[in-house]
Design an enzyme around this catalytic site. Structure first.
Site, mmCIF file in Angstrom:
data_model
loop_
_atom_site.group_PDB
_atom_site.id
_atom_site.type_symbol
_atom_site.label_atom_id
_atom_site.label_comp_id
_atom_site.label_asym_id
_atom_site.label_seq_id
_atom_site.Cartn_x
_atom_site.Cartn_y
_atom_site.Cartn_z
ATOM 1 N N LYS A 1 0.845 -1.205 0.000
ATOM 2 C CA LYS A 1 0.000 0.000 0.000
ATOM 3 C C LYS A 1 0.872 1.243 0.000
ATOM 4 C CE LYS A 1 0.809 1.285 4.478
ATOM 5 N NZ LYS A 1 1.610 2.390 4.874
ATOM 6 N N ASP B 1 -2.160 -1.709 10.209
ATOM 7 C CA ASP B 1 -2.354 -1.674 8.752
ATOM 8 C C ASP B 1 -2.944 -2.971 8.194
ATOM 9 O OD1 ASP B 1 -1.314 0.861 8.570
ATOM 10 O OD2 ASP B 1 0.674 0.228 7.910
#
Ligand code: C5P
Length: 321
Positions: free
Chosen positions: A14, A141
């Site tokens: 990401k 995350d």
């Protein structure tokens, strides 16, 4: 002779389009306003039934990834097994492509891939929503890494709202020849706030807010507006800890990138570019400059981790088959 079914999962990295960092909470985490986007830079996680849980790691930076029970993908397997009353007998093999300690959620991607993969391997039928909430127990995350696409994360980054994306975005990721430790970067930011006599706790600083301009740019597919709206509160901190990152940023933008932004807590720099051709040019110039260790071309969003369509079938023979 027996057939041992393996499941392979591709798990994407990401980039944070926004990383707003608020004050430190009593639990040690910081309040965040984070806009996440998955990009086409993948680790491949292969899960094979085994007597006991074990981990092997190959690929770039593998030597810096723990190959034991402390590996976050192993913890993910253990957690999913425990919640479903199963023995976590799985060999987890991780083929690394996502930079280690690069701020691109490589470890979280591996954990997310392990959750999705074991759910398929064990035919558990756990929904993606349930996997997302389980993921929050593994790291801030990991929930987004299970979800994929684009999302806004608040709290410590784990409370997610899916965001619409109007167009594919193109990127170059310049990896550094070193990693940055996330706790060390957060601690340095806190030290700077304290030294400047600024508030630093969550009750002294208003919670960071989502950038509406960035959300709009993403939804419209307006790349120029998006480039202008990228922000990361940890960037000044990371570049002061590692001044060479400033040279990488300058090189990428001089080479034609629309903008550069630190990925998470670093040390990778993401460059937003107009299209794939621009990506290739910027990547070549970055590599030629010597200001980064490697430059990867990628685009996003991409879907979250999914088992590869054709599960591998390994024929095993002998005593332990
Ligand atoms: O949640 P995770 O274990 O991935 O976080 C790693 C470290 O990053 C934490 O121990 C903390 O130092 C820092 N962190 C933080 N605030 C967040 C997320 C992470 O301070 N919201």
């Amino acid at each position: 002779m027996s057939y041992v079914k393996s499941i392979a999962v591709r798990a994407p990295a990401k980039v944070n389009l926004q990383l707003g960092v608020g004050g430190r909470r009593d639990d040690g985490y910081h309040e965040l306003a984070s806009i996440f986007l998955t990009v086409s830079l993948f680790d491949r996680i292969t899960l094979t039934p085994a007597e006991e849980l074990r981990v092997t790691v190959a690929g770039a930076g593998a030597g810096d990834v723990p190959a034991d029970g402390s590996n976050i993908a192993a913890r993910a397997v253990g957690l999913l097994a425990e919640r479903n009353g199963l023995h976590p007998g799985v060999h987890v093999h991780i083929d690394k492509r996502i930079p280690v300690q690069g701020g691109m959620a490589g470890g979280s991607a591996d954990a997310a891939g392990a959750l999705v993969g074991c759910n398929a391997l064990w035919n558990l039928g756990v929904s993606r929503t349930e996997l997302v909430s389980l993921a929050a127990e593994l790291g801030s995350d990991v929930p987004f890494s299970v979800l994929g696409g684009a999302a806004f994360g608040s709290g410590r980054g784990e409370r997610l709202t899916v965001l619409p994306v109007g167009a594919t975005t193109h990127w170059v990721f310049a990896t550094a020849g070193f990693g940055l430790s996330t706790p060390a970067v957060f601690a340095e930011q806190e030290r700077r706030r304290r030294d400047a006599g600024m508030p630093w706790t969550a009750d002294g600083i208003p919670s960071p807010r989502v950038s509406q301009r960035l959300v709009d740019a993403l939804a419209r597919g307006d790349t120029a507006m998006l480039a202008d709206a990228l922000s990361n509160d940890l960037q000044p901190v990371a570049t002061s800890m590692r001044p060479e990152l400033a040279a990488t940023l300058r090189t990428g933008t001089d080479a034609g990138a629309l903008a550069g932004v630190l990925c998470g807590s670093g040390a990778t720099i993401g460059f937003l570019v107009a299209d794939r051709d621009a990506a290739r040019t910027v990547a070549e110039k970055l590599m030629a400059s010597g200001t980064c260790a490697a430059a990867h071309v990628a685009d996003g969003p991409v879907p979250g981790p999914e088992p590869e369509p054709e599960p591998e079938e390994t024929i095993t023979t002998g005593e332990n088959a």
